[in-house]
Design an enzyme around this catalytic site. Sequence first.
Site, PDB file in Angstrom:
ATOM      1  N   ALA A  77       0.835  -1.205   0.000  1.00  0.00           N
ATOM      2  CA  ALA A  77       0.000   0.000   0.000  1.00  0.00           C
ATOM      3  C   ALA A  77       0.867   1.250   0.000  1.00  0.00           C
ATOM      4  O   ALA A  77       2.035   1.232   0.408  1.00  0.00           O
ATOM      5  CB  ALA A  77      -0.923   0.005   1.223  1.00  0.00           C
ATOM      6  N   ASP A  78       0.293   2.332  -0.455  1.00  0.00           N
ATOM      7  CA  ASP A  78       0.943   3.634  -0.401  1.00  0.00           C
ATOM      8  C   ASP A  78      -0.113   4.696  -0.169  1.00  0.00           C
ATOM      9  O   ASP A  78      -1.208   4.633  -0.750  1.00  0.00           O
ATOM     10  CB  ASP A  78       1.696   3.934  -1.703  1.00  0.00           C
ATOM     11  CG  ASP A  78       2.486   5.231  -1.621  1.00  0.00           C
ATOM     12  OD1 ASP A  78       3.469   5.271  -0.842  1.00  0.00           O
ATOM     13  OD2 ASP A  78       2.129   6.205  -2.307  1.00  0.00           O
TER      14      ASP A  78
END
Length: 213
Positions: A77-78
Amino acid sequence: MPNSKIKLILASGSPRRKELLGHLNLPFEIITSHVPEESSETDPLKFTLEIAKIKGEAVFNDLKVSRPQENFFVVSADTIVCLDGKILGKPKDVNEARHFLNQLAGQTHSVFTAVAVNLIHRGAIDNFSFVDESKVTFEAIDESLMNIYLNTGDSLDKAGAYGIQGPSLTFISKVQGSYSNVVGFPLSRFIIETKDFLSRKFPEVPSWLDFFR
């Protein structure tokens, strides 16, 4: 289903993502990537999705080589903060953190979290990804509150120079959308997307959760 079990991997060292994924009460392993998180994209959605994919693919590719007999479900994720189309990343120092917060003060901005999943199961590879958006509104930030917050050091490892689960709540007035998305991992959306993905791929399995238990 012993030979069909899938190892859940969180490709992130974020303690916040670890806590959120832990709410599923499933066993998972944390493996972080050490690749440069760089993108030439200027569109916020494309930018954060590319970074999430870079993180996940680095871990996934290493696992395929080092543990070829296992099944893996790698989640990366970012998260970015975006104001009027401008991406605000992690500040390099306290002065930049103050600058970011002054820009956000009295405004409503977007928080985007991209999630990328890479699956290998019995040699077959598949993947999916999505981006979730929440809107966060800041009050005008009193100078004394600004200084108190900056002195905590909380701003320095957070996109946009704040973390919603910390003392920045003193100047956050409203959140529209997923709270966990702002923290860094849209848990409810992840559950929906994962359930849909695994249920379509493996319709014979009663519950998608059974793969990970």
